[in-house]
Write an enzyme that holds these catalytic residues in place. Sequence first.
Site, mmCIF file in Angstrom:
data_model
loop_
_atom_site.group_PDB
_atom_site.id
_atom_site.type_symbol
_atom_site.label_atom_id
_atom_site.label_comp_id
_atom_site.label_asym_id
_atom_site.label_seq_id
_atom_site.Cartn_x
_atom_site.Cartn_y
_atom_site.Cartn_z
ATOM 1 N N HIS A 168 -7.263 -4.582 10.260
ATOM 2 C CA HIS A 168 -7.051 -4.348 8.834
ATOM 3 C C HIS A 168 -5.776 -5.038 8.341
ATOM 4 C CE1 HIS A 168 -4.700 -0.404 9.756
ATOM 5 N NE2 HIS A 168 -3.834 -1.212 9.181
ATOM 6 N N ASN A 178 -7.178 -2.752 14.529
ATOM 7 C CA ASN A 178 -8.607 -2.923 14.205
ATOM 8 C C ASN A 178 -8.841 -4.088 13.230
ATOM 9 O OD1 ASN A 178 -7.703 -1.921 11.768
ATOM 10 N ND2 ASN A 178 -9.027 -0.119 11.735
ATOM 11 N N ASP A 216 0.825 -1.209 0.000
ATOM 12 C CA ASP A 216 0.000 0.000 0.000
ATOM 13 C C ASP A 216 0.862 1.262 0.000
ATOM 14 O OD1 ASP A 216 0.965 -0.370 2.588
ATOM 15 O OD2 ASP A 216 -0.987 -0.836 3.431
ATOM 16 N N GLU A 239 -9.764 -1.739 5.506
ATOM 17 C CA GLU A 239 -10.293 -1.411 6.824
ATOM 18 C C GLU A 239 -11.592 -2.179 7.096
ATOM 19 O OE1 GLU A 239 -8.560 0.314 8.856
ATOM 20 O OE2 GLU A 239 -8.173 2.375 8.213
HETATM 21 C C1 GLP Z 1 -0.435 0.260 8.442
HETATM 22 C C2 GLP Z 1 -0.194 -0.573 7.204
HETATM 23 C C3 GLP Z 1 -0.475 -2.034 7.475
HETATM 24 C C4 GLP Z 1 0.228 -2.458 8.749
HETATM 25 C C5 GLP Z 1 -0.347 -1.694 9.888
HETATM 26 C C6 GLP Z 1 0.194 -2.120 11.248
HETATM 27 O O1 GLP Z 1 -1.740 0.680 8.568
HETATM 28 N N1 GLP Z 1 -0.979 -0.148 6.104
HETATM 29 O O2 GLP Z 1 -0.041 -2.797 6.366
HETATM 30 O O3 GLP Z 1 0.074 -3.837 8.942
HETATM 31 O O4 GLP Z 1 -0.035 -0.340 9.667
HETATM 32 O O5 GLP Z 1 1.287 -1.340 11.586
HETATM 33 P P1 GLP Z 1 2.241 -1.648 12.806
HETATM 34 O O6 GLP Z 1 3.059 -2.801 12.375
HETATM 35 O O7 GLP Z 1 3.044 -0.395 12.961
HETATM 36 O O8 GLP Z 1 1.391 -1.955 13.974
#
Ligand code: GLP
Length: 243
Positions: free
Chosen positions: A138, A136, A67, A143
């Site tokens: 995702h 959450n 993304d 989402e």
């Molecule tokens: C972002 C990314 C996700 C990732 C998520 C969790 O929103 N788009 O791909 O998995 O963050 O991030 P973290 O690993 O910092 O908790």
Amino acid sequence: MIIQRFDHEDALASALASRLIDAIVRNPRLVLGLPTGRTPLPVYRALRDLTARALVDWSAVRTFNLDEFAGLGGDDPGSYRAFMQEALFDHIPIDPVNIAMLDGGAPDLAEECRRYEKAIADAGGIDIQILGIGANGHIGFNEPADELHAHTHVATLQRATLDANAMLFGGDPGRVPKCALSMGMATILGARQIVMIALGEEKSDCVAGMVTDLITTRLPASFLQVHPHVTVMLDHAAASKLV
Ligand code: GLP
């Protein structure tokens, strides 16, 4: 799903990095799907270390990131492209032409999403997709919602996700772009293998839901239950609500 628990994030990171390097040695043209976020950082550090020690040949490996923020070009310091360069790409001998990322600065974002889907198909699909998970539930920027997108699309980010990404924007959630481009559920589930990584108590509820609850669009990661080859790698805190 295969669930693996680790005592420490460094043990998880080194196990996953070794698995990826083995896969590259077996298939030098491996196609990797990569995530951003704090969770994969120890994995990227371990990959850098192993690459330096074992002289891994990355020259034919191709990568697709999950993304990118809408409205940010790859030279923007808040972009996931900048994050990936700093965390991994600048430190391994990968050919820059083999790095694919969504361009959040593209003039036509819908067209950019179509281009990306085609690029993944043209590469023969993703061999191993690494995923983090939002608190959450995702994955990528898919989402929780009543409906989910199958393919790469423009997503509107939820408040919790803006907060979670604030670290890239000086800690200010107000500066996080409200929209992003993301692989869709079918794009992700189209990978031949998926490895989900999660660290910390903050992820324990969504990890438990993902593994044991019914599949629901309200917890996008629960769709991983339908995939035949998923490994979930957790520290003890993230695994603490699994029965
Ligand atoms: C972002 C990314 C996700 C990732 C998520 C969790 O929103 N788009 O791909 O998995 O963050 O991030 P973290 O690993 O910092 O908790």
